[in-house]
Design an enzyme around this catalytic site. Structure first.
Site, mmCIF file in Angstrom:
data_model
loop_
_atom_site.group_PDB
_atom_site.id
_atom_site.type_symbol
_atom_site.label_atom_id
_atom_site.label_comp_id
_atom_site.label_asym_id
_atom_site.label_seq_id
_atom_site.Cartn_x
_atom_site.Cartn_y
_atom_site.Cartn_z
ATOM 1 N N GLY B 45 -1.742 -1.757 -0.608
ATOM 2 C CA GLY B 45 -1.286 -2.992 0.035
ATOM 3 C C GLY B 45 -2.279 -4.137 -0.036
ATOM 4 N N HIS B 46 -3.516 -3.879 -0.428
ATOM 5 C CA HIS B 46 -4.544 -4.936 -0.469
ATOM 6 C C HIS B 46 -5.099 -5.017 -1.880
ATOM 7 C CE1 HIS B 46 -8.369 -7.028 0.262
ATOM 8 N NE2 HIS B 46 -7.870 -7.442 1.407
#
Lengths: 86, 148
Positions: B45-46
């Site tokens: 997600g990052h």
């Protein structure tokens, strides 16, 4: 050093760490660093290190444990300054 | 205290354990390493399709190696019978380079002071090329209990 002069030099140090500015306005001997000024234990250590530098004294562990209120701090600072002068 | 003993005393486990090895430790500081596995969950997600190690994770890695390991060591020197924990109380970190999945980093921490149970350190993290990826100061309270 008289008490007024001492408070004059102590106040700006405390103000740096005080979270509750209203309690700072009404500062007195009974003002508690943690309960009234909402200073956390880590910042209380920095406050004491600043006091050491400002007054050229050394605070030991026993004195640190007693340093809970403005009044107690003033007493400890005066005591340490007097020991230095002797 | 030996480095293996310190690693055993760390209160972390997967997926929040960011210390592989301690290269050196003494009363003035510590150096240690960690390799960010490509499989770490936050990379999903990052960021979406562009994995980069989050700054908070770099900070955590610096804190685990540079502060917690050192705090455990310092408390062990004072009293061999107690085991120490470190509660993070402040951070001031500048980030200069990204750290990508699979990179190995080295954390170098230097004690500024350890007084009244507060440990304050100057910490930097280098990548394998020896470039500084982030640096700053960390402090925490060394306690004998996990929740202060």
């Amino acid at each position: 050093m008289n008490k007024e002069e001492l408070i004059l030099r102590l106040k700006p140090i405390v103000d740096t760490y005080a979270q509750d500015k209203a309690a700072m306005e009404n500062l007195n001997d009974h003002t508690d660093f943690i309960k009234d000024l909402h200073i956390n234990s880590a910042n209380l250590v920095d406050l004491v290190l600043d006091i050491e530098e400002q007054f050229d004294i050394e605070i030991d562990n026993t004195s640190m444990e007693k340093m809970l209120t403005i009044g107690a701090a003033i007493e400890i600072i005066q005591e340490k300054i007097n020991t230095n002068d002797r | 205290m030996k480095t293996t003993e310190i690693l055993e005393k760390l209160p972390y486990s997967h997926p929040f354990h960011f210390v592989d090895e301690l290269l050196s430790i003494d009363e003035n500081g510590v150096t240690g390493t960690y390799t960010f596995s490509k499989d770490l969950d936050f990379y999903k997600g990052h960021f979406k399709d562009h994995p980069v190690t989050p700054g908070v994770i770099l900070t955590e890695t610096m804190a685990q190696i540079g502060m917690v390991c050192l705090g455990i060591y310092l408390l062990g020197e004072l009293d061999a019978n107690t085991s120490g924990h470190v509660m993070l109380t402040s951070t001031a970190i500048d980030f200069t380079k990204p750290v990508f999945p699979g990179e190995k980093v080295t954390v170098i921490s230097e004690k500024v002071y350890f007084r009244f149970k507060k440990l304050h350190c100057k910490v930097e993290m280098q990548n394998q090329a020896g470039e500084i990826v982030c640096k700053g100061t960390l402090s925490g309270m060394v306690t004998t209990r996990l929740h202060g």
